[in-house]
Design an enzyme around this catalytic site. Structure first.
Site, PDB file in Angstrom:
ATOM      1  NE  ARG A   1     -29.852  30.820 -24.259  1.00 24.07           N
ATOM      2  CZ  ARG A   1     -29.501  30.630 -25.520  1.00 24.07           C
ATOM      3  NH1 ARG A   1     -28.260  30.885 -25.897  1.00 24.07           N
ATOM      4  NH2 ARG A   1     -30.369  30.175 -26.415  1.00 24.07           N
TER       5      ARG A   1
ATOM      6  CD  GLN B   1     -34.498  19.553 -26.289  1.00 21.04           C
ATOM      7  OE1 GLN B   1     -35.592  19.138 -25.886  1.00 21.04           O
ATOM      8  NE2 GLN B   1     -34.246  20.820 -26.502  1.00 21.04           N
TER       9      GLN B   1
ATOM     10  CG  HIS C   1     -39.107  24.252 -16.160  1.00 21.65           C
ATOM     11  ND1 HIS C   1     -38.991  23.724 -17.420  1.00 21.65           N
ATOM     12  CD2 HIS C   1     -39.324  23.187 -15.337  1.00 21.65           C
ATOM     13  CE1 HIS C   1     -39.122  22.402 -17.380  1.00 21.65           C
ATOM     14  NE2 HIS C   1     -39.341  22.057 -16.120  1.00 21.65           N
TER      15      HIS C   1
ATOM     16  CD  GLU D   1     -40.662  19.752 -19.244  1.00 19.56           C
ATOM     17  OE1 GLU D   1     -39.557  19.319 -18.862  1.00 19.56           O
ATOM     18  OE2 GLU D   1     -40.819  20.408 -20.281  1.00 19.56           O
TER      19      GLU D   1
ATOM     20  CB  ALA E   1     -40.600  30.795 -24.975  1.00 15.23           C
TER      21      ALA E   1
ATOM     22  CG  ASP F   1     -35.295  28.367 -27.039  1.00 11.95           C
ATOM     23  OD1 ASP F   1     -34.087  28.073 -27.125  1.00 11.95           O
ATOM     24  OD2 ASP F   1     -36.209  27.533 -26.988  1.00 11.95           O
TER      25      ASP F   1
ATOM     26  CD  GLN G   1     -45.670  15.952 -30.058  1.00 13.07           C
ATOM     27  OE1 GLN G   1     -46.332  15.144 -30.706  1.00 13.07           O
ATOM     28  NE2 GLN G   1     -45.051  15.596 -28.958  1.00 13.07           N
TER      29      GLN G   1
ATOM     30  CE1 TYR H   1     -40.689  32.213 -15.312  1.00 12.14           C
ATOM     31  CE2 TYR H   1     -39.594  32.664 -17.391  1.00 12.14           C
ATOM     32  CZ  TYR H   1     -40.071  33.091 -16.170  1.00 12.14           C
ATOM     33  OH  TYR H   1     -39.939  34.400 -15.814  1.00 12.14           O
TER      34      TYR H   1
ATOM     35  CG  HIS I   1     -28.081  24.634 -27.085  1.00 11.24           C
ATOM     36  ND1 HIS I   1     -27.790  25.848 -27.665  1.00 11.24           N
ATOM     37  CD2 HIS I   1     -29.339  24.742 -26.598  1.00 11.24           C
ATOM     38  CE1 HIS I   1     -28.838  26.657 -27.516  1.00 11.24           C
ATOM     39  NE2 HIS I   1     -29.792  26.009 -26.876  1.00 11.24           N
TER      40      HIS I   1
HETATM   41  P1  FAD Z   1     -27.310  27.312 -21.540  1.00  9.59           P
HETATM   42  O1  FAD Z   1     -26.875  26.238 -20.636  1.00  9.59           O
HETATM   43  O2  FAD Z   1     -26.955  28.718 -21.173  1.00  9.59           O
HETATM   44  O3  FAD Z   1     -26.710  26.985 -22.985  1.00  9.59           O
HETATM   45  C1  FAD Z   1     -27.113  27.771 -24.133  1.00  9.59           C
HETATM   46  C2  FAD Z   1     -25.981  27.780 -25.160  1.00  9.59           C
HETATM   47  O4  FAD Z   1     -24.883  28.552 -24.655  1.00  9.59           O
HETATM   48  C3  FAD Z   1     -25.406  26.402 -25.470  1.00  9.59           C
HETATM   49  O5  FAD Z   1     -25.086  26.384 -26.828  1.00  9.59           O
HETATM   50  C4  FAD Z   1     -24.151  26.319 -24.612  1.00  9.59           C
HETATM   51  O6  FAD Z   1     -23.163  25.465 -25.157  1.00  9.59           O
HETATM   52  C5  FAD Z   1     -23.682  27.780 -24.612  1.00  9.59           C
HETATM   53  N1  FAD Z   1     -22.980  28.144 -23.373  1.00  9.59           N
HETATM   54  C6  FAD Z   1     -23.367  27.863 -22.108  1.00  9.59           C
HETATM   55  N2  FAD Z   1     -22.491  28.393 -21.225  1.00  9.59           N
HETATM   56  C7  FAD Z   1     -21.535  29.001 -21.939  1.00  9.59           C
HETATM   57  C8  FAD Z   1     -20.360  29.729 -21.602  1.00  9.59           C
HETATM   58  N3  FAD Z   1     -20.006  29.934 -20.324  1.00  9.59           N
HETATM   59  N4  FAD Z   1     -19.601  30.225 -22.608  1.00  9.59           N
HETATM   60  C9  FAD Z   1     -19.948  30.048 -23.918  1.00  9.59           C
HETATM   61  N5  FAD Z   1     -21.062  29.375 -24.300  1.00  9.59           N
HETATM   62  C10 FAD Z   1     -21.845  28.849 -23.319  1.00  9.59           C
HETATM   63  N6  FAD Z   1     -37.258  26.934 -22.337  1.00  9.59           N
HETATM   64  C11 FAD Z   1     -38.188  27.764 -21.815  1.00  9.59           C
HETATM   65  O7  FAD Z   1     -38.340  28.914 -22.277  1.00  9.59           O
HETATM   66  N7  FAD Z   1     -39.004  27.368 -20.767  1.00  9.59           N
HETATM   67  C12 FAD Z   1     -38.884  26.138 -20.207  1.00  9.59           C
HETATM   68  O8  FAD Z   1     -39.622  25.803 -19.259  1.00  9.59           O
HETATM   69  C13 FAD Z   1     -37.906  25.231 -20.725  1.00  9.59           C
HETATM   70  N8  FAD Z   1     -37.732  24.006 -20.173  1.00  9.59           N
HETATM   71  C14 FAD Z   1     -36.744  23.185 -20.657  1.00  9.59           C
HETATM   72  C15 FAD Z   1     -36.546  21.926 -20.052  1.00  9.59           C
HETATM   73  C16 FAD Z   1     -35.551  21.059 -20.514  1.00  9.59           C
HETATM   74  C17 FAD Z   1     -35.343  19.730 -19.834  1.00  9.59           C
HETATM   75  C18 FAD Z   1     -34.735  21.445 -21.625  1.00  9.59           C
HETATM   76  C19 FAD Z   1     -33.689  20.513 -22.150  1.00  9.59           C
HETATM   77  C20 FAD Z   1     -34.931  22.689 -22.234  1.00  9.59           C
HETATM   78  C21 FAD Z   1     -35.918  23.567 -21.755  1.00  9.59           C
HETATM   79  N9  FAD Z   1     -36.137  24.829 -22.330  1.00  9.59           N
HETATM   80  C22 FAD Z   1     -37.101  25.673 -21.821  1.00  9.59           C
HETATM   81  C23 FAD Z   1     -35.389  25.236 -23.532  1.00  9.59           C
HETATM   82  C24 FAD Z   1     -34.094  26.026 -23.206  1.00  9.59           C
HETATM   83  O9  FAD Z   1     -34.413  27.248 -22.599  1.00  9.59           O
HETATM   84  C25 FAD Z   1     -33.362  26.259 -24.524  1.00  9.59           C
HETATM   85  O10 FAD Z   1     -32.884  25.045 -25.046  1.00  9.59           O
HETATM   86  C26 FAD Z   1     -32.270  27.312 -24.521  1.00  9.59           C
HETATM   87  O11 FAD Z   1     -31.911  27.590 -25.871  1.00  9.59           O
HETATM   88  C27 FAD Z   1     -30.993  26.918 -23.781  1.00  9.59           C
HETATM   89  O12 FAD Z   1     -31.193  26.909 -22.442  1.00  9.59           O
HETATM   90  P2  FAD Z   1     -30.060  26.315 -21.438  1.00  9.59           P
HETATM   91  O13 FAD Z   1     -30.534  26.570 -20.092  1.00  9.59           O
HETATM   92  O14 FAD Z   1     -29.693  24.957 -21.830  1.00  9.59           O
HETATM   93  O15 FAD Z   1     -28.845  27.327 -21.819  1.00  9.59           O
END
Ligand code: FAD
Length: 288
Positions: free
Chosen positions: A108, A177, A78, A17, A51, A110, A213, A49, A150
């Site tokens: 989704r 993660q 991403h 990555e 934040a 942050d 970091q 991508y 999460h």
């Molecule tokens: P989701 O899958 O939507 O989950 C977020 C929260 O909502 C979780 O607590 C989950 O349990 C809850 N949830 C999900 N679906 C539902 C539902 N239907 N009903 C109720 N609750 C629900 N961030 C960036 O900005 N740019 C990046 O490039 C980036 N790359 C990443 C790469 C990896 C491998 C990882 C692990 C994370 C990355 N992130 C990145 C961080 C990520 O955007 C954050 O961790 C964010 O807070 C959650 O994103 P998600 O896609 O996992 O969200």
């Protein structure tokens, strides 16, 4: 090519990555990093991508295209959705389709303080479902997962149930993660399997290369620090050269254990650092 087709039984993937250079640097600065990173022959390189980013002002698609078209390595772009509307996403999908990028890590994103959230997408699964149904391109979709849950989730079990929603919406593989204690990862894999999450899952490994970091990452994602790791930080944290070498050794140790466990793949958070990637790769090359 779609990443889901790269997973072969008993042959772990090794992927990287990277992040785009800052907007104040020319985009070409990524070339010297990629020139080195491709030497470890990653199965794919994913590009983060920003934040709170909006699809129209971001370099992710451009770098994903460079990885694929200039270096001939599969790429994953991403894309996060809290701050994008459906039409922003459509515009990104057209850009990715037009430059031949086939894979998207649908996130989704942050919450960024003081930036108003758009209401088109609430969860990553909404974005996965939207792209899967879109007639713009034919993308393979990846999702993020959290071995220790999460940070916003009620508990790990609930988080894994939500993960299943993302897989049912169309995510064909997952990237985890970062974590520093493999036992959490193995317990997570067991729970995911029990809850019907039956797609390949890559283990996300972040080599520690400086103290700041890691303090930042741990605050953000809440990863547990095993005593062995904490001891290493205490002993070498203030010695910039020693922390890099001990961080590499720790990551190699984690990866060897994960590979012995037959994980689907290792996704190395490369931090645009070819030195670290090369050293880790040379230590595990024969195990892949
Ligand atoms: P989701 O899958 O939507 O989950 C977020 C929260 O909502 C979780 O607590 C989950 O349990 C809850 N949830 C999900 N679906 C539902 C539902 N239907 N009903 C109720 N609750 C629900 N961030 C960036 O900005 N740019 C990046 O490039 C980036 N790359 C990443 C790469 C990896 C491998 C990882 C692990 C994370 C990355 N992130 C990145 C961080 C990520 O955007 C954050 O961790 C964010 O807070 C959650 O994103 P998600 O896609 O996992 O969200």
């Amino acid at each position: 090519m779609k990443i889901k087709d790269l997973f072969i039984k008993d042959k772990p993937l090794f992927s990287l990555e990277i992040f785009p250079p800052k907007k104040t640097s020319p985009i070409e600065t990524i070339y010297s990093t990629l020139d080195e990173l491709v030497k470890v022959r990653p199965a794919f390189i994913s590009v983060t991508y920003g934040a709170g980013g909006n699809g129209t002002d971001n370099r992710t698609a451009e770098i994903a295209s460079i990885v694929k078209n200039k270096y001939g390595v599969e790429s994953v772009a991403h894309l996060s959705c809290l701050y994008n509307s459906c039409s922003d996403v459509d515009e990104t999908l057209r850009r990715l389709r037009d430059c031949g990028v086939d894979n998207i890590l649908a996130l989704r994103g942050d919450v960024v303080p003081d930036v108003p959230i758009l209401n088109d997408f609430r969860y990553a699964s909404d974005l996965v479902r939207y792209i899967a149904k879109s007639d713009i391109g034919d993308f393979d979709l990846c999702g993020a997962c959290y071995p220790e849950g999460h940070v916003e989730a009620e508990n790990l079990e609930k988080d894994v149930e939500n993960l299943k929603i993302k897989v049912d919406a169309g995510a064909t593989h997952l990237i985890s993660q970062l974590f520093f204690d493999n036992d959490y990862y193995y317990d997570f894999l067991d729970m995911a399997a029990k809850k019907g999450v039956n797609v390949p899952i890559e283990a996300g490994i972040m080599p520690v290369i400086n103290k700041k970091q890691i303090e930042r990452m741990v605050t953000l994602c809440g990863a547990s620090l095993p005593p062995k790791f904490a001891k290493m930080m205490q002993k070498y944290g203030d010695n910039p050269e020693a922390i890099v070498e001990s961080g590499i050794a720790y990551a190699v140790d984690q990866i060897v254990d994960l590979l012995s466990y037959n994980v689907d793949g290792i996704h190395l958070y490369a931090m645009n650092n070819p030195y670290v990637v090369n050293k880790i790769y040379s230590a595990i090359e024969k195990l892949l």
